[in-house]
Write an enzyme that holds these catalytic residues in place. Structure first.
Site, mmCIF file in Angstrom:
data_model
loop_
_atom_site.group_PDB
_atom_site.id
_atom_site.type_symbol
_atom_site.label_atom_id
_atom_site.label_comp_id
_atom_site.label_asym_id
_atom_site.label_seq_id
_atom_site.Cartn_x
_atom_site.Cartn_y
_atom_site.Cartn_z
ATOM 1 N N GLN A 156 48.820 43.253 37.782
ATOM 2 C CA GLN A 156 49.054 42.559 39.059
ATOM 3 C C GLN A 156 48.587 43.366 40.266
ATOM 4 O O GLN A 156 48.612 42.859 41.386
ATOM 5 C CB GLN A 156 50.550 42.245 39.230
ATOM 6 N N ASP A 192 50.698 49.681 33.927
ATOM 7 C CA ASP A 192 50.238 48.309 33.735
ATOM 8 C C ASP A 192 49.822 47.782 35.112
ATOM 9 O O ASP A 192 50.659 47.441 35.941
ATOM 10 C CB ASP A 192 51.386 47.486 33.133
ATOM 11 N N LYS A 236 42.535 38.487 36.260
ATOM 12 C CA LYS A 236 43.431 38.544 37.422
ATOM 13 C C LYS A 236 42.735 39.202 38.612
ATOM 14 O O LYS A 236 43.327 39.436 39.654
ATOM 15 C CB LYS A 236 44.712 39.301 37.060
#
Ligand code: 7TS
Length: 418
Positions: free
Chosen positions: A215, A212, A238
């Site tokens: 971020q 994932d 993001k």
């Protein structure tokens, strides 16, 4: 690096946050009579003018549906959308644009892996391993799958600093684990996880790994070939791009072997009532009209990152985090949640006697945007015995002055609330 790339690099000016800020129109906004201080980039990043312009240009000059029209606008839209796919491929160093699936975001990408890959390749009794600090997007799809097919979700504990240690992953490993899924960087704590080493461990054990990267993509270059991961998921919003567009990278052989996630237009070659032949990669996984503008906007965001000194930007973010951490350590009653040695762009904290939400509201009164609550990572909050934290998160457009203002506003909030 090619000679041409060297030449381009040499022409890029060294990183200067003030100059960069001018590229982000929203940063000049005032909020509650104060200049906006945007410290919530982990939730979503602001967009540079180049991205905003690309959306406007698309809708004013090129808007048409993709992959199906012979007319000029459709061809232009298709070209721009597929160019964006190629930009994503280059950005994460994937081998082929066929390995780049456009999704709605990280959440959609992980659900795709769960419902297509895992649902068909795993069976009852198989185990899936995740970390204790995962975002709900990397927990709930696996729980849903486990309920459905009878596999078992296992969790690797983190240490008190919020680190996912490789030894802990090794200890938690069992021969029944067929798939593991870990965040590259934790959104709640900022910890950078050893995903390359975990990938090697998983492969040694014959398992697959999903990373994932929600971020991670905005805070350093990601190289899926070097990581050797099987799947890598991230969100455009993001990464300075639009919302509603994201990416699933998957190794070609795996994607080829997987059934489609959703059925509909655009993902087929031939449909009869007897049977449907699916389209080739990547379209097999892109049923329906995609978020064309979103993909093009994401491509514009990647062009923008290519045009700045990204390595300098990442170094600046690290200095911001160090600077903010040092100031936070001097605030009485402030506890930093997440003190990993390897950390990026996130300062999560609590203050004795003050509810994070009250703090968030008062800071907003000073124009300072932070996020408060569980950050869609309730289990890691439970791990630290908390209902939530206050979280300041940084991007390269933040400045040292903004951090000073943030701590000045924090001091006022403490005087009001404590
Ligand atoms: N994974 C991580 C590590 C995330 O930080 C997020 C979003 C997601 C997955 C889901 O991404 P989406 O684009 O599909 O929603 N994180 C946050 C956050 O920290 N605050 O708001 C959203």
């Amino acid at each position: 690096m090619s000679a041409q790339a060297h030449d381009t690099q040499a022409r890029i000016a060294p990183f200067d946050p003030e100059r960069i800020r001018a590229d982000f129109p929203i940063l000049a906004t005032r909020v509650n009579k104060h200049p906006l201080i945007y410290l919530d980039s982990a939730a979503t990043t602001q967009k540079p003018r180049a991205v905003i312009d690309s959306l406007e240009r698309y809708y004013t000059e090129n808007n048409a549906n993709v992959h199906r029209g012979v007319h000029t606008l459709s061809q232009r839209a298709t070209q721009a959308f597929e160019d964006a796919r190629e930009k994503v491929r280059a950005f994460i160093n994937a081998g082929s644009a066929a390995e780049i699936i456009f999704t709605r975001g990280t959440t959609d990408a992980i659900n795709l892996v769960a419902q297509s890959y895992a649902r068909t390749m795993l069976k009852a009794g198989d185990e899936i391993l995740i970390g204790e600090a995962e975002h709900h997007a990397n927990i709930v799809p696996w729980q849903m799958l486990c309920q459905h097919i009878g596999c078992v979700l296992k969790v690797v504990p983190i240490n008190d600093a919020g680190e996912l240690e490789l030894e802990a992953v090794t200890r938690a490993w069992t021969p029944r684990i067929k798939l593991c899924a870990f965040g590259h960087i934790s959104n709640a704590l900022g910890s950078i996880n050893p995903v390359r080493e975990i990938t090697a461990l998983a492969h040694q054990a014959g398992a697959k790994i999903v990373i994932d990267g929600a971020q991670a993509v905005a805070h350093g270059s990601v190289n899926v070939a070097a990581l050797d991961c099987d799947f890598y998921a991230f969100s455009g919003h993001k990464l300075f791009g639009p919302t509603g567009i994201g990416v699933l990278y998957g190794k070609r052989a795996l994607l080829e072997a997987m059934p489609p996630y959703q059925g509909g237009g655009d993902m087929i070659k031939v449909v009869t009532f007897a049977a449907t032949e699916y389209a080739d990669l990547p379209y097999k996984f892109e049923a329906g009209t995609p978020h064309i503008a979103g993909g093009i906007g994401l491509g514009a965001a990647l062009d923008y990152l290519d045009s700045i000194d990204f390595a300098g930007a990442v170094a600046h973010e690290h200095r911001l985090l160090d600077y903010a951490t040092a100031q936070a350590q001097a605030v009485p009653g402030l506890r930093i949640i997440g003190t990993a040695r390897a950390k990026a762009a996130v300062l999560s904290f609590t203050i004795d006697g003050i509810h994070p939400q009250d703090l968030g509201v008062i800071l907003d009164g000073h124009g300072v945007a932070i996020r408060t609550g569980h950050h869609c990572a309730m289990p890691v909050m439970q791990r630290f015995g908390l209902a939530g934290t206050a979280r300041a998160s940084f991007a390269f457009y933040n400045t040292f002055d903004e951090i000073d203002c943030f701590f000045a506003a924090l001091a006022k909030a403490r005087r009001m609330l404590a």
